[in-house]
Design a protein around this motif. Sequence first.
Motif, PDB file in Angstrom:
ATOM      1  N   ALA A  31       0.814  -1.218   0.000  1.00 27.28           N
ATOM      2  CA  ALA A  31       0.000   0.000   0.000  1.00 27.28           C
ATOM      3  C   ALA A  31       0.848   1.268   0.000  1.00 27.28           C
ATOM      4  CB  ALA A  31      -0.921  -0.005   1.219  1.00 27.28           C
ATOM      5  N   GLY A  32       2.174   1.118  -0.007  1.00 28.75           N
ATOM      6  CA  GLY A  32       3.057   2.274  -0.090  1.00 28.75           C
ATOM      7  C   GLY A  32       3.564   2.799   1.228  1.00 28.75           C
ATOM      8  N   TRP A  33       3.314   2.094   2.326  1.00 23.99           N
ATOM      9  CA  TRP A  33       3.764   2.527   3.640  1.00 23.99           C
ATOM     10  C   TRP A  33       5.234   2.171   3.856  1.00 23.99           C
ATOM     11  CZ3 TRP A  33       0.685   3.735   8.351  1.00 23.99           C
ATOM     12  CH2 TRP A  33      -0.651   4.044   8.061  1.00 23.99           C
ATOM     13  N   GLU A  34       5.954   3.008   4.605  1.00 27.77           N
ATOM     14  CA  GLU A  34       7.238   2.638   5.191  1.00 27.77           C
ATOM     15  C   GLU A  34       6.946   1.970   6.539  1.00 27.77           C
ATOM     16  OE1 GLU A  34      10.215   2.988   3.736  1.00 27.77           O
ATOM     17  OE2 GLU A  34       9.162   3.765   1.969  1.00 27.77           O
ATOM     18  N   VAL A  35       7.735   0.957   6.904  1.00 26.46           N
ATOM     19  CA  VAL A  35       7.456   0.189   8.114  1.00 26.46           C
ATOM     20  C   VAL A  35       8.730  -0.014   8.917  1.00 26.46           C
ATOM     21  CG1 VAL A  35       6.608  -1.994   9.061  1.00 26.46           C
ATOM     22  CG2 VAL A  35       5.557  -1.047   6.990  1.00 26.46           C
ATOM     23  N   ASP A  36       8.654   0.280  10.218  1.00 25.53           N
ATOM     24  CA  ASP A  36       9.708  -0.043  11.184  1.00 25.53           C
ATOM     25  C   ASP A  36       9.140  -1.028  12.189  1.00 25.53           C
ATOM     26  OD1 ASP A  36      12.111   1.915  10.708  1.00 25.53           O
ATOM     27  OD2 ASP A  36      10.313   3.167  10.546  1.00 25.53           O
ATOM     28  N   VAL A  37       9.887  -2.089  12.481  1.00 23.48           N
ATOM     29  CA  VAL A  37       9.463  -3.128  13.422  1.00 23.48           C
ATOM     30  C   VAL A  37      10.462  -3.168  14.573  1.00 23.48           C
ATOM     31  CG1 VAL A  37       8.939  -5.570  13.754  1.00 23.48           C
ATOM     32  CG2 VAL A  37       8.473  -4.478  11.537  1.00 23.48           C
ATOM     33  N   VAL A  38       9.989  -3.009  15.811  1.00 25.55           N
ATOM     34  CA  VAL A  38      10.834  -3.101  17.005  1.00 25.55           C
ATOM     35  C   VAL A  38      10.504  -4.412  17.700  1.00 25.55           C
ATOM     36  CG1 VAL A  38      11.491  -2.039  19.193  1.00 25.55           C
ATOM     37  CG2 VAL A  38      10.912  -0.596  17.225  1.00 25.55           C
ATOM     38  N   VAL A  39      11.524  -5.268  17.868  1.00 18.66           N
ATOM     39  CA  VAL A  39      11.301  -6.642  18.326  1.00 18.66           C
ATOM     40  C   VAL A  39      12.553  -7.130  19.048  1.00 18.66           C
ATOM     41  CG1 VAL A  39      12.126  -7.615  16.134  1.00 18.66           C
ATOM     42  CG2 VAL A  39      10.534  -8.937  17.545  1.00 18.66           C
ATOM     43  N   PRO A  40      12.428  -8.039  20.015  1.00 18.34           N
ATOM     44  CA  PRO A  40      13.627  -8.576  20.662  1.00 18.34           C
ATOM     45  C   PRO A  40      14.487  -9.386  19.691  1.00 18.34           C
ATOM     46  CG  PRO A  40      11.671  -9.033  21.984  1.00 18.34           C
ATOM     47  CD  PRO A  40      11.189  -8.540  20.658  1.00 18.34           C
ATOM     48  N   GLU A  41      15.725  -9.620  20.093  1.00 18.72           N
ATOM     49  CA  GLU A  41      16.560 -10.556  19.366  1.00 18.72           C
ATOM     50  C   GLU A  41      15.828 -11.891  19.253  1.00 18.72           C
ATOM     51  OE1 GLU A  41      21.137  -9.977  20.147  1.00 18.72           O
ATOM     52  OE2 GLU A  41      20.056  -9.946  22.056  1.00 18.72           O
ATOM     53  N   PRO A  42      16.090 -12.666  18.203  1.00 17.94           N
ATOM     54  CA  PRO A  42      15.313 -13.890  17.973  1.00 17.94           C
ATOM     55  C   PRO A  42      15.477 -14.906  19.090  1.00 17.94           C
ATOM     56  CG  PRO A  42      16.548 -13.262  16.011  1.00 17.94           C
ATOM     57  CD  PRO A  42      17.040 -12.392  17.115  1.00 17.94           C
ATOM     58  N   ASP A  43      14.391 -15.643  19.338  1.00 15.90           N
ATOM     59  CA  ASP A  43      14.407 -16.796  20.219  1.00 15.90           C
ATOM     60  C   ASP A  43      14.871 -17.988  19.393  1.00 15.90           C
ATOM     61  OD1 ASP A  43      13.925 -18.961  21.829  1.00 15.90           O
ATOM     62  OD2 ASP A  43      11.773 -18.608  22.068  1.00 15.90           O
ATOM     63  N   ALA A  44      16.027 -18.532  19.723  1.00 13.95           N
ATOM     64  CA  ALA A  44      16.611 -19.605  18.918  1.00 13.95           C
ATOM     65  C   ALA A  44      15.661 -20.784  18.780  1.00 13.95           C
ATOM     66  CB  ALA A  44      17.937 -20.067  19.524  1.00 13.95           C
ATOM     67  N   GLY A  45      14.842 -21.034  19.802  1.00 10.17           N
ATOM     68  CA  GLY A  45      13.923 -22.159  19.748  1.00 10.17           C
ATOM     69  C   GLY A  45      12.810 -21.990  18.742  1.00 10.17           C
ATOM     70  N   ALA A  46      12.558 -20.754  18.276  1.00  4.25           N
ATOM     71  CA  ALA A  46      11.493 -20.497  17.318  1.00  4.25           C
ATOM     72  C   ALA A  46      12.020 -20.221  15.921  1.00  4.25           C
ATOM     73  CB  ALA A  46      10.640 -19.302  17.785  1.00  4.25           C
ATOM     74  N   ARG A  70      22.027  -6.343  15.186  1.00  3.87           N
ATOM     75  CA  ARG A  70      22.363  -6.277  16.596  1.00  3.87           C
ATOM     76  C   ARG A  70      21.420  -5.315  17.302  1.00  3.87           C
ATOM     77  NH1 ARG A  70      28.697  -5.135  16.445  1.00  3.87           N
ATOM     78  NH2 ARG A  70      28.100  -4.091  14.510  1.00  3.87           N
ATOM     79  N   PRO A  71      21.273  -5.458  18.652  1.00  2.00           N
ATOM     80  CA  PRO A  71      20.364  -4.567  19.385  1.00  2.00           C
ATOM     81  C   PRO A  71      20.664  -3.097  19.123  1.00  2.00           C
ATOM     82  CG  PRO A  71      21.056  -6.365  20.796  1.00  2.00           C
ATOM     83  CD  PRO A  71      21.861  -6.484  19.521  1.00  2.00           C
ATOM     84  N   GLY A  72      19.594  -2.329  18.933  1.00  2.00           N
ATOM     85  CA  GLY A  72      19.728  -0.898  18.722  1.00  2.00           C
ATOM     86  C   GLY A  72      20.036  -0.511  17.302  1.00  2.00           C
ATOM     87  N   ARG A  73      20.195  -1.489  16.407  1.00  2.00           N
ATOM     88  CA  ARG A  73      20.490  -1.193  15.013  1.00  2.00           C
ATOM     89  C   ARG A  73      19.442  -1.852  14.134  1.00  2.00           C
ATOM     90  NH1 ARG A  73      26.745  -2.274  13.798  1.00  2.00           N
ATOM     91  NH2 ARG A  73      26.099  -1.171  11.894  1.00  2.00           N
ATOM     92  N   ALA A  74      19.253  -1.323  12.941  1.00  2.00           N
ATOM     93  CA  ALA A  74      18.206  -1.808  12.053  1.00  2.00           C
ATOM     94  C   ALA A  74      18.800  -2.618  10.905  1.00  2.00           C
ATOM     95  CB  ALA A  74      17.400  -0.643  11.491  1.00  2.00           C
ATOM     96  N   THR A  86      15.842  -5.304  20.162  1.00  2.00           N
ATOM     97  CA  THR A  86      16.163  -5.025  21.558  1.00  2.00           C
ATOM     98  C   THR A  86      16.855  -6.266  22.133  1.00  2.00           C
ATOM     99  OG1 THR A  86      14.046  -5.874  22.385  1.00  2.00           O
ATOM    100  CG2 THR A  86      14.144  -3.534  21.785  1.00  2.00           C
ATOM    101  N   PRO A  87      17.607  -6.131  23.237  1.00  2.00           N
ATOM    102  CA  PRO A  87      18.347  -7.290  23.769  1.00  2.00           C
ATOM    103  C   PRO A  87      17.410  -8.360  24.307  1.00  2.00           C
ATOM    104  CG  PRO A  87      19.191  -5.210  24.653  1.00  2.00           C
ATOM    105  CD  PRO A  87      17.900  -4.896  23.976  1.00  2.00           C
ATOM    106  N   ARG A  88      17.820  -9.624  24.174  1.00  2.00           N
ATOM    107  CA  ARG A  88      17.118 -10.759  24.779  1.00  2.00           C
ATOM    108  C   ARG A  88      18.050 -11.399  25.805  1.00  2.00           C
ATOM    109  NH1 ARG A  88      12.984 -14.321  23.681  1.00  2.00           N
ATOM    110  NH2 ARG A  88      12.569 -13.338  21.667  1.00  2.00           N
ATOM    111  N   ILE A  89      17.585 -11.494  27.049  1.00  2.00           N
ATOM    112  CA  ILE A  89      18.351 -12.179  28.087  1.00  2.00           C
ATOM    113  C   ILE A  89      17.921 -13.640  28.040  1.00  2.00           C
ATOM    114  CG2 ILE A  89      18.935 -12.239  30.541  1.00  2.00           C
ATOM    115  CD1 ILE A  89      18.097  -9.319  30.709  1.00  2.00           C
ATOM    116  N   ARG A  90      18.682 -14.472  27.368  1.00  2.00           N
ATOM    117  CA  ARG A  90      18.236 -15.812  27.006  1.00  2.00           C
ATOM    118  C   ARG A  90      18.011 -16.712  28.215  1.00  2.00           C
ATOM    119  NH1 ARG A  90      18.389 -15.416  21.705  1.00  2.00           N
ATOM    120  NH2 ARG A  90      19.954 -14.052  20.754  1.00  2.00           N
TER     121      ARG A  90
END
Length: 432
Positions: A31-46, A70-74, A86-90
């Motif tokens: 639809a022409g939108w710009e999108v930013d997604v803020v999410v934790p570091e990946p869960d290795a189990g998923a 890496r956390p804080g970077r896109a 964002t950081p994930r404390i595993r």
Amino acid sequence: MRLLLLTHSYLPERTPPQRRWQAFVRSFREAGWEVDVVVPEPDAGAVPATARAAGRAPAGGAGEPVRSSRPGRAAVGPVGERIWRTPRIRRLDATRDGRFLGHVVHALAAIPVALRAKAPDIVVVTVPALPTVVAGWAVSRLRRRPLVVEMRDAWPDLARESGAAPGSLSRLMEALVTGTQRAADLVVTVTQGFGDRLAERGVGPVAVVGNGVELADIEALPQRERPAGELHVLYLGNHGESQGLETVIRAAALLRSGPERIEVRLVGSGTRRRELEELNDALGRPVTMLGPVHGRALREQYEWADTCVVALRPDWPSFAWTIPSKTYELLAVGRHVTGLVTGEAAGVLAASGAADLAEAEPGAVAALWRRLAADPAATRTDGSGRHWIADHADLPVLGWRFVDLATAVAREAAPRGAGAGGGVGHTEAPGL
């Protein structure tokens, strides 16, 4: 226009919220939108094993793979979205309390990370992961932009019923979640029942954008030819407190003395897995229990099954307006469903024409499976479930519904947010 999404699961993970929002992000981009997604570091189990080995996210049919930032970077995602970590404390992921604390860490870190992205036209926060709603509210106020809160489960009702956060913490989270719902410019639910419940509490406006699957990505599997008296029963998914899988094990135990050849499998993991294994052992192992599967192994389980179980425990009232996300996948694959659910979930299964419902009680479940085993035609669906998905629960179509809602909210707020960054309606702190 620009969307800022705060969530707890996204690529390279493979989870129901990831699949929903990957499809929705694609709709926003189309639809022409710009999108930013803020999410934790990946869960290795998923994360699928192939993607873990390569250190990247799978494209999922939507473009080139993307390496996890890496956390804080896109990093740039498959359809041009920007993914901020964002950081994930595993070590916190091992227990329910630890995961809740991990969500708190993400919520706190999400605020400064989100402020590094370009100013959005609208902020969307999707839960569960209750602390994230507070981060969404804070970012929307700091950015002076409208807030959309998506409630994919019946929170805070489920938290209260499950005792997930007892005492003062429960009351605090309930106040924060309810306050943020009331402070939002729009609340989106995935079921009509919970939408009505929120409206009764004075939350509004409320819209419904249901759950679903990307039908084009799911192959319809042929059904197994079986003789009368034989039945393969599969439960594949989370082994948690919500599902009440003790009923499945006890029902299987009742069938051991009968003439039918009924095999039952539980495949997956979860917080109740150990207790379920102990119950299964105590009853003589009437159920085969296997760990999580992906890819080809997942397909093999579906090919083995004649009927697949969808279950929610019957003693939590909010499950009357909860539909397990696995429901849509099973219908799309073309499997018959044994429904141990009530309310809207039961309504979906009945409307699909691809399910039989039973009371979540061992004797009733065993009786249903005996009836299904006796008649090989009883589990043939002739594609009816897949047809229902095409008409009601195809994620790309639902994504465009969300785009329309977000566009309307952003346009309504634009005059108020113009100039020196004017406010957008509600300004009170959630729950205060």
